[in-house]
Design a protein around this motif. Structure first.
Motif, PDB file in Angstrom:
ATOM      1  N   LYS A  13      -6.844   8.659  28.330  1.00 44.69           N
ATOM      2  CA  LYS A  13      -6.165   7.600  27.586  1.00 44.69           C
ATOM      3  C   LYS A  13      -5.459   8.272  26.416  1.00 44.69           C
ATOM      4  N   TYR A  14      -4.478   7.611  25.830  1.00 45.57           N
ATOM      5  CA  TYR A  14      -3.635   8.233  24.803  1.00 45.57           C
ATOM      6  C   TYR A  14      -3.349   7.274  23.652  1.00 45.57           C
ATOM      7  N   TRP A  20      -5.325  12.471  22.734  1.00 45.98           N
ATOM      8  CA  TRP A  20      -5.858  12.041  24.023  1.00 45.98           C
ATOM      9  C   TRP A  20      -7.338  11.709  23.855  1.00 45.98           C
ATOM     10  N   ASP A 118     -10.239   0.823  26.408  1.00 47.49           N
ATOM     11  CA  ASP A 118      -9.344   0.130  27.339  1.00 47.49           C
ATOM     12  C   ASP A 118      -8.024  -0.285  26.695  1.00 47.49           C
ATOM     13  N   ASP A 122      -2.289   4.187  28.776  1.00 50.21           N
ATOM     14  CA  ASP A 122      -2.599   4.973  29.972  1.00 50.21           C
ATOM     15  C   ASP A 122      -1.531   6.063  30.108  1.00 50.21           C
TER      16      ASP A 122
END
Length: 133
Positions: A13-14, A20, A118, A122
């Motif tokens: 994830k970023y 990251w 979440d 992405d």
């Protein structure tokens, strides 16, 4: 001269600040700066990381990366406690350049809210961001 395309692993994830995030367990993540970020910085000569046990808020400064071009802040992608730091970077800050997603990782955080991962970008969304760079 062909421009090198930044490596953007799918499983990570970023953040918009070019960090990251890799989930390492249910409530912990490993954090570093992206290939794109290290490319922009140039040769990294010094990395300053937070102490173990330090509490950080999302978006708060986590440390600094000093390169031959500039000094840049590293931001906490998520809120939590610093539970590990990559002490190898004290001696070998250039690991950030040579292996940003591996040996060049920076810290691990125990998250206040594990579901917050979440909400990060992405790989596809980050690639679009980096392309605008």
């Amino acid at each position: 001269m062909k421009e090198r395309t930044a490596v953007i692993p799918e499983e990570l994830k970023y953040t918009e600040e070019h960090e990251w995030v890799l989930r390492t367990s249910e409530d912990t993540v490993r954090v570093g700066i992206t290939d794109y970020a290290q490319e922009q910085l140039g040769d990294v000569v010094f990395v300053q990381l937070p102490e173990l046990g330090e509490q950080v808020g999302a978006g708060q400064t986590l440390g600094e990366v000093e390169s031959t071009k500039s000094v840049s802040d590293i931001y906490a992608p998520l809120a939590g406690e610093v539970v590990a730091r990559n002490d190898f970077l004290d001696q070998q800050p250039d690991l950030v350049n040579s292996d940003p997603y591996g040996e060049g990782w920076m810290v691990e955080l125990r998250l206040d809210d594990p579901t917050a991962v979440d909400d990060l970008l992405d790989a596809t969304a980050y690639q679009e961001l980096a392309a605008q760079g």
